[in-house]
Design an enzyme around this catalytic site. Structure first.
Site, PDB file in Angstrom:
ATOM      1  N   GLY A  84       0.782  -1.221   0.000  1.00  0.00           N
ATOM      2  CA  GLY A  84       0.000   0.000   0.000  1.00  0.00           C
ATOM      3  C   GLY A  84       0.817   1.275   0.000  1.00  0.00           C
ATOM      4  N   TYR A  85       2.132   1.172  -0.159  1.00  0.00           N
ATOM      5  CA  TYR A  85       2.968   2.370  -0.192  1.00  0.00           C
ATOM      6  C   TYR A  85       2.766   3.129  -1.500  1.00  0.00           C
ATOM      7  CZ  TYR A  85       5.263   0.597   3.987  1.00  0.00           C
ATOM      8  OH  TYR A  85       5.531   0.142   5.244  1.00  0.00           O
ATOM      9  N   LEU A  86       3.407   4.276  -1.631  1.00  0.00           N
ATOM     10  CA  LEU A  86       3.167   5.205  -2.728  1.00  0.00           C
ATOM     11  C   LEU A  86       3.230   4.552  -4.105  1.00  0.00           C
ATOM     12  CD1 LEU A  86       2.734   8.148  -3.653  1.00  0.00           C
ATOM     13  CD2 LEU A  86       5.216   8.345  -3.745  1.00  0.00           C
TER      14      LEU A  86
END
Length: 122
Positions: A48-50
């Site tokens: 779910g990171y950038l």
């Protein structure tokens, strides 16, 4: 050194687009790798990171070259990999992706997961 500023302050220096990462990321990676004595860099495109948020249809609502098609949504990750590889060497560059993850409400359509895998293999 601009890359040491908090991300929230980047806009004051004109770094408001995804390409800002391509300016700062390779410098940060090379500096950190050398200072820490690391063998390489792993770019994190999961959990779910950038970079995963850019690849996910639900979170990426952009209408520019970084949004829309699966290939466009993967563009930032692929450009980041290329930039880091140019800075530290391709043999010292790895990337972690997690297509199909449902973390942080990033529910990706099955067709997108398959297409990300095809884009990744190019």
């Amino acid at each position: 050194m601009l890359w040491k500023l908090p991300v929230a302050e980047w806009a004051r220096h004109g770094l408001t687009e995804p390409s800002s990462l391509l300016t700062l990321c390779p410098l940060m990676c090379a500096t950190t790798m050398q200072a820490g004595g690391f063998d390489g860099i792993e770019i994190h495109g999961g959990n779910g990171y950038l970079l995963q948020a850019f690849m996910a249809q639900k979170t990426n609502q952009r209408t520019d070259k970084y949004g829309g098609s699966v290939a466009n949504r993967c563009r930032l990750l692929l450009e980041t990999v290329d930039a880091v590889a140019a800075a530290v060497g391709p043999e010292r560059t790895a990337v972690k992706i997690q297509p199909g993850i449902t973390f942080s409400d990033l529910i990706e359509p099955e067709a997108d997961v398959k297409e990300v895998s095809r884009v990744r293999e190019r």
